[in-house]
Scaffold this active site. Structure first.
Site, PDB file in Angstrom:
ATOM      1  CG  HIS A  37     -11.585 -20.477 -85.629  1.00 24.24           C
ATOM      2  ND1 HIS A  37     -10.493 -20.153 -84.850  1.00 24.24           N
ATOM      3  CD2 HIS A  37     -11.989 -21.690 -85.199  1.00 24.24           C
ATOM      4  CE1 HIS A  37     -10.268 -21.125 -83.981  1.00 24.24           C
ATOM      5  NE2 HIS A  37     -11.158 -22.079 -84.171  1.00 24.24           N
ATOM      6  CD  GLN A 155      -8.640 -31.802 -95.472  1.00 26.62           C
ATOM      7  OE1 GLN A 155      -9.376 -31.500 -96.395  1.00 26.62           O
ATOM      8  NE2 GLN A 155      -7.923 -32.892 -95.463  1.00 26.62           N
ATOM      9  CD  GLN A 160     -14.273 -31.552 -84.653  1.00 28.83           C
ATOM     10  OE1 GLN A 160     -13.970 -31.645 -83.475  1.00 28.83           O
ATOM     11  NE2 GLN A 160     -14.246 -30.398 -85.293  1.00 28.83           N
TER      12      GLN A 160
HETATM   13  P1  AMP Z   1     -11.872 -25.317 -82.615  1.00 28.66           P
HETATM   14  O1  AMP Z   1     -12.148 -23.912 -82.176  1.00 28.66           O
HETATM   15  O2  AMP Z   1     -10.456 -25.720 -82.503  1.00 28.66           O
HETATM   16  O3  AMP Z   1     -12.828 -26.311 -82.005  1.00 28.66           O
HETATM   17  O4  AMP Z   1     -12.184 -25.342 -84.176  1.00 28.66           O
HETATM   18  C1  AMP Z   1     -13.425 -24.920 -84.674  1.00 28.66           C
HETATM   19  C2  AMP Z   1     -13.504 -25.258 -86.134  1.00 28.66           C
HETATM   20  O5  AMP Z   1     -12.454 -24.600 -86.830  1.00 28.66           O
HETATM   21  C3  AMP Z   1     -13.339 -26.765 -86.419  1.00 28.66           C
HETATM   22  O6  AMP Z   1     -14.228 -27.150 -87.453  1.00 28.66           O
HETATM   23  C4  AMP Z   1     -11.904 -26.853 -86.870  1.00 28.66           C
HETATM   24  O7  AMP Z   1     -11.647 -27.941 -87.718  1.00 28.66           O
HETATM   25  C5  AMP Z   1     -11.743 -25.536 -87.607  1.00 28.66           C
HETATM   26  N1  AMP Z   1     -10.336 -25.162 -87.714  1.00 28.66           N
HETATM   27  C6  AMP Z   1      -9.408 -25.172 -86.727  1.00 28.66           C
HETATM   28  N2  AMP Z   1      -8.194 -24.822 -87.206  1.00 28.66           N
HETATM   29  C7  AMP Z   1      -8.355 -24.596 -88.529  1.00 28.66           C
HETATM   30  C8  AMP Z   1      -7.468 -24.224 -89.584  1.00 28.66           C
HETATM   31  N3  AMP Z   1      -6.165 -24.007 -89.373  1.00 28.66           N
HETATM   32  N4  AMP Z   1      -7.982 -24.092 -90.830  1.00 28.66           N
HETATM   33  C9  AMP Z   1      -9.304 -24.306 -91.066  1.00 28.66           C
HETATM   34  N5  AMP Z   1     -10.181 -24.660 -90.109  1.00 28.66           N
HETATM   35  C10 AMP Z   1      -9.727 -24.808 -88.856  1.00 28.66           C
END
Ligand code: AMP
Length: 286
Positions: A37, A155, A160
Site C-alpha cells: 500500500h 498490479q 480489478q
Molecule cells: P486492498 O487494501 O487490499 O483493497 O488494496 C488496496 C490497493 O493496494 C489495491 O490497489 C491493491 O491492488 C494494492 N495492493 C495490495 N497488495 C499489494 C502489493 N503486495 N503490492 C502492491 N500493491 C498492492
C-alpha cells in the site's frame, strides 16, 4: 495529516483544492496497510508532486463482500494505519463509515451500482459474483468524493485494475489510472492484508503461489505451451503444499482478460489458492 471521516467534508475539501489548481492523488485501500500500500502512496506523491495532495482512503467496502466472505473479521488496525500514512507523507486519510458511503442502505434507500459487464466475468468475478460490482461502485463514489487527477492501484489485483481502467474510459472519469508493481515478502509471497490470517505452517506454504508463477514462466520461457497442459501441471505442482487448495489458475490475454489456449511470452497468468478459509491471489506476466 488530516483525518476526514465525512463524505461531504471530503468533497468540499477536494473542490477547494480543485479551485486552487492543486493536483489530487488518490490511493483507495481497505486498511491494514503494508509496504505494498505504501508503495502506492509514494507513487501518488511522485505523480502529484510536493504541491499536490495525496489522499489515502481506508474503507472496508461491504458491497464487495459476499455474505459468506470475511467482511466481519477483515483485519483492522486504524491506529497503525494512520501512523503509516503519516510517516509516508499522506495529506489526508479519508475514512468514511458505512452510513457515509451507503446512506439509507439499511432502510432500502440505496439502489445505485456501477457494473462493468465484460472484464469482470471470469476469474475473481466468477469466484466472487458480487465482488467487482462492489469495487466499481465504491471506486466511482471515491472518485466523485475525492476528485483525483490520478489514482494508484496495485498490479496484485490485476483484474480489478483492468476493470477500473475500463470503467474510467467507459464513463469518462477525468482521472489517470496508474498500476504499480506487486510488493513481495522476502520469500516471494505477495504482500496482502489477508496474510495475517495464515498460521505459521500455512504462511510457510503460501509461497507456493509465487513458485507456481515462476514454474509457469519457466515452462513457457522458450516455447509455447498448451494452457490446459500447464494448468494440469500446476495443479499437480500445488499439491507440494498440502495445506493449499487451488481455486483457479488461468492464462489470459492481459488486454481482454480472455482465456487463451496457448501460453507464450506476454500471456498473463493469475491464480487463487485457499489455505483453509483464507483465499490468496497472485498474478504475473509470462
Ligand atoms: P486492498 O487494501 O487490499 O483493497 O488494496 C488496496 C490497493 O493496494 C489495491 O490497489 C491493491 O491492488 C494494492 N495492493 C495490495 N497488495 C499489494 C502489493 N503486495 N503490492 C502492491 N500493491 C498492492
Amino acid at each position: 495529516m488530516r483525518i476526514v471521516p465525512k463524505a461531504a467534508a471530503m468533497q468540499k475539501l477536494a473542490r477547494h483544492w480543485k479551485r486552487a489548481g492543486v493536483k489530487i492523488g488518490l490511493v483507495p485501500t481497505m486498511g491494514y496497510l503494508h509496504a505494498g500500500h505504501l508503495s502506492l502512496v509514494r507513487e501518488a506523491r511522485q505523480r502529484v508532486g510536493k504541491t499536490g495532495k495525496v489522499v489515502v482512503s481506508i474503507y472496508v467496502n461491504p458491497t464487495q463482500f459476499a455474505p459468506t466472505e470475511d467482511l466481519a473479521n477483515y483485519p483492522r488496525d486504524l491506529e497503525r494505519d494512520l501512523k503509516m500514512c503519516h510517516a509516508e507523507g499522506a495529506d489526508v486519510v479519508f475514512m468514511p463509515g458505512d452510513a457515509e458511503m451507503y446512506p439509507g442502505k439499511a432502510e432500502g434507500k440505496y439502489s445505485t451500482y456501477v457494473v462493468e459487464e465484460n472484464l469482470g466475468r471470469g476469474m475473481e468475478g466468477a469466484a466472487r459474483p458480487v465482488h467487482f460490482r462492489g469495487v466499481t461502485t465504491v471506486v466511482a463514489k471515491l472518485f466523485n468524493l475525492v476528485l483525483p487527477d490520478v489514482s494508484v492501484f496495485g498490479q496484485k489485483d490485476f483484474q480489478q485494475a483492468a476493470i477500473i481502467r475500463r470503467m474510467v474510459g467507459d464513463l469518462n472519469f477525468p482521472v489517470q489510472i496508474i498500476v504499480a508493481p506487486t510488493r513481495r515478502e522476502a520469500d516471494g509471497l505477495a504482500m496482502s492484508s489477508r496474510n495475517k490470517y495464515l498460521d505459521a505452517e500455512q504462511r510457510a506454504q503460501a509461497v507456493i503461489l509465487f513458485h507456481a508463477l515462476q514454474a509457469a514462466k519457466k515452462a513457457a520461457a522458450k516455447k509455447t505451451v498448451r494452457a490446459a497442459r500447464l494448468k494440469k501441471d500446476l495443479q499437480e505442482f500445488i499439491t507440494a503444499a498440502p495445506l493449499a487448495r487451488l481455486d483457479y489458475v488461468e492464462f489470459f490475454d492481459p488486454e481482454t482478460l480472455q482465456p487463451v489456449a496457448q501460453v507464450k511470452r506476454g500471456t498473463h497468468m493469475a491464480l487463487a489458492v485457499f489455505f483453509s478459509k483464507t483465499r490468496l491471489i497472485d498474478n504475473a506476466q509470462i
